[in-house]
Design an enzyme around this catalytic site. Structure first.
Site, short mmCIF file in Angstrom:
data_model
loop_
_atom_site.label_atom_id
_atom_site.label_comp_id
_atom_site.label_asym_id
_atom_site.label_seq_id
_atom_site.Cartn_x
_atom_site.Cartn_y
_atom_site.Cartn_z
N CYS A 86 31.51 -49.97 -1.13
CA CYS A 86 30.81 -49.24 -0.08
C CYS A 86 29.35 -48.98 -0.51
CB CYS A 86 31.56 -47.96 0.27
SG CYS A 86 31.09 -47.27 1.87
N HIS A 181 36.96 -49.59 1.47
CA HIS A 181 37.50 -48.85 0.32
C HIS A 181 38.85 -49.43 -0.10
CE1 HIS A 181 34.62 -45.50 0.02
NE2 HIS A 181 34.43 -45.71 1.31
N GLU A 183 40.56 -48.64 -2.62
CA GLU A 183 41.37 -47.65 -3.35
C GLU A 183 42.29 -46.84 -2.43
OE1 GLU A 183 37.38 -45.55 -2.53
OE2 GLU A 183 38.15 -47.58 -2.83
N SER A 235 52.97 -21.79 -19.87
CA SER A 235 53.16 -21.10 -18.59
C SER A 235 54.40 -21.57 -17.85
CB SER A 235 51.94 -21.33 -17.69
OG SER A 235 51.88 -22.70 -17.29
N GLY A 236 54.90 -22.76 -18.22
CA GLY A 236 55.98 -23.36 -17.46
C GLY A 236 55.48 -24.31 -16.40
N GLY A 237 54.15 -24.39 -16.23
CA GLY A 237 53.56 -25.37 -15.32
C GLY A 237 53.58 -26.75 -15.94
N VAL A 238 53.22 -27.75 -15.16
CA VAL A 238 53.31 -29.14 -15.61
C VAL A 238 52.45 -29.40 -16.84
CG1 VAL A 238 52.83 -31.55 -14.98
CG2 VAL A 238 53.90 -30.01 -13.31
N ASP A 239 51.19 -28.98 -16.79
CA ASP A 239 50.25 -29.34 -17.86
C ASP A 239 50.63 -28.70 -19.20
OD1 ASP A 239 48.92 -30.68 -15.86
OD2 ASP A 239 47.49 -29.06 -15.50
N SER A 240 50.91 -27.40 -19.19
CA SER A 240 51.24 -26.75 -20.47
C SER A 240 52.60 -27.21 -20.98
CB SER A 240 51.21 -25.22 -20.33
OG SER A 240 52.29 -24.74 -19.56
N SER A 241 53.52 -27.54 -20.05
CA SER A 241 54.86 -27.99 -20.47
C SER A 241 54.79 -29.35 -21.16
CB SER A 241 55.79 -28.07 -19.26
OG SER A 241 55.98 -26.79 -18.68
#
Length: 525
Positions: A86, A181, A183, A235-241
């Site tokens: 583009c 585009h 993507e 925290s139990g969230g995805v990233d910290s887990s």
């Protein structure tokens, strides 16, 4: 020795398109490492990165305007393939001697391009054939300007009725431009085109896979921390887990996880985190019950941004106090992911506006004087989830709907009180349970309940009483930049409402939020 998974790499230069991170995610899905940099990089930086190929993203600017962003000249002298998307195609055309003009009409949405010339980029790729037997491609356009003359050495590969140069190519130099585009999913063969460019034209091998990423991360963690102790806020969230699981695999018992129960979590969430990571996976976990402290600090505060900052500040204070009790800790681990890094870089250069304060980046206590371990900082969220699966974390935990860092602190409107949080927890659990039972949970992008601090009259038995109101919120979105409210069935909403009112003493009315984003945000605060 682990294989160098960064050996083959693509550089993506960002000209400001809302789709640029999607380009990077598509390249990663092909098993190839890539990085996203601002368009105004230096020749030395590009040489240092040593890419196998370069992609120029789309963007909102016009190449016909004075001072509009341009690709560094070295991009076209580096001897590697270049793909302009583009705006990226337009600046390539203009910088190499072609011509770009503003169009009489903006082309936005679905289009069908006709391939006129053979090109390595689209050879044997098609959605249909024209009446004359020419390959046709279904693509997604989003542009105002258009290329009206291509540079010397280029050929017209494809066009539409209104866009004479939908694809251009210089096969000798391996320069390609597409006005659409590739993507986005609306361009049906877009991923095949990106695969052709990345894998065939740039000759990148698929080294970037979940198993290899884990091996690489484990090796790098061990090299970085040696025999030292590491602390992590879990925290139990995805990233910290996923961060916890990677570190546990790398250094075992030398990782200590601090789990702060701030009283703003979902129903039974604290127990679930402790059971999964402590009992099942065997991690060292320090459980801090801090509900009273958080709610005490939040008392009397109604402003959403102030609440976010209080929650962030108190978390740092509590975490810092617990960390200081741990002897010989030298490193702090964080679940920073690649979009956080991109966002922070944009803020630092003044290229982004803060809509809401981010709860992850920048929360490091300066006085802790610990080294920082960020094993996810090269990864997008979808990659983090895939790695989590590979590490043995359950699917339903990794693919839960997003939950804000401040938790129920921004889902209780106005002042946060324990009574409100307890009512909200139970109402929200009923909503989520019913979504699962009706097989609707994975058909919406995010669903949750909001507590409204207003009383509404209700009839219970023979009497009237004034109780609280909650709002159900469910949205459908691809990128969370824009969202539509989910058209959940009326009978389903009625069932949820009846259960909440009958089972949660203190709630007398349930409403459903039918606001899109924009103008509303997904969260209420």
């Amino acid at each position: 020795m682990t294989q160098n998974i960064h050996q083959h790499r693509i550089l993506i230069l960002d000209f400001g398109s809302q789709y640029t991170q999607l380009v990077a995610r598509r390249v990663r899905e092909l098993g190839v490492y890539c990085e996203l940099w601002a368009w105004d990089v230096t020749e030395a930086q590009i040489r240092g990165f040593n890419p196998n190929g370069i992609i120029l993203s789309g963007g909102p600017e016009s190449t016909t305007e004075f001072g509009s962003p341009r690709a560094p000249e070295y991009v076209f002298n580096a001897g590697v393939p270049v793909l302009g998307v583009c705006y990226g195609m337009q600046t390539m055309a203009m910088q190499l001697g072609g011509h770009v003009e503003g169009s009489n009409e903006r082309e936005f949405g679905y289009a069908q391009v006709e391939v006129k010339t053979d090109s390595a980029l689209v050879r044997d790729i098609q959605d249909a054939l024209s009446a004359t037997g020419a390959p046709l491609l279904d693509v997604w356009m989003s542009h105002g300007d258009k290329v009206t003359a291509i540079p010397e050495g280029f050929e017209t590969v494809a066009s539409t009725d209104t866009c004479p140069f939908a694809i251009m190519a210089n096969e000798e130099k391996r320069f390609y431009g597409v006005q659409f585009h590739p993507e986005v999913t609306h361009t049906r063969q877009g991923q095949r085109m990106l695969e052709r460019f990345v894998r065939d034209i740039c000759q990148c091998e698929a080294l970037w896979t979940p198993a290899k990423i884990i091996d690489d991360a484990v090796t790098r963690i061990r090299e970085q921390v040696g025999n030292d102790q590491v602390i992590l806020g879990l925290s139990g969230g995805v990233d910290s887990s996923v961060t916890a699981m990677l570190l546990h695999r790398a250094i075992g018992d030398r990782l200590t996880c601090v789990f702060v129960d701030n009283g703003l979590l979902r129903l039974n969430e604290a127990d679930q985190v402790l059971e999964m990571f402590g009992d099942h996976f065997g991690l060292n976990i320090v459980h801090v019950a801090a509900e009273d402290r958080f709610l005490g600090e939040l008392a009397g505060e109604n402003d959403p941004e102030a609440k976010r900052k209080i929650i962030g500040r108190v978390f740092v204070e509590v975490f810092d106090e617990e960390a200081s009790k741990q002897t010989d800790v030298k490193w702090l681990a964080q679940g920073t992911i690649y979009p956080d890094v991109i966002e922070s870089a944009a803020s630092a250069t003044g290229k982004a506006h803060v809509i809401k304060s981010h709860h992850n980046v920048g929360g490091l206590p300066k006085e802790m004087k610990l080294g920082l371990v960020e094993p996810l900082k090269e990864l997008f969220k979808d990659e983090v989830r895939k790695i989590g699966l590979e590490l043995g974390l359950p699917y339903n935990m990794l693919y839960r709907h997003p939950f804000p860092g401040p938790g129920l602190g921004v889902r209780v409107l106005g002042e946060v009180k324990k009574e409100y949080c307890d009512l909200l927890r139970r109402a929200d659990a009923i909503f989520i349970e019913e979504l699962h039972k009706a097989d609707l949970y994975n058909k919406v992008s995010q669903a949750f309940t909001v507590f409204l601090p207003v009383r509404s009259v209700g009839v219970m038995g023979d009497g009237r009483k004034y109780d609280w109101v909650v709002s159900l919120r469910a949205v459908e979105t691809i990128d969370f930049m824009t969202a539509h409210w989910a058209h959940l069935p009326y009978d389903f909403l009625g069932r949820v409402s009846n259960r909440i009112i009958n089972e949660v003493d203190g709630i007398s009315r349930v409403v459903y939020d039918v606001s899109g984003k924009p103008p509303a945000t997904i969260e209420w605060e």
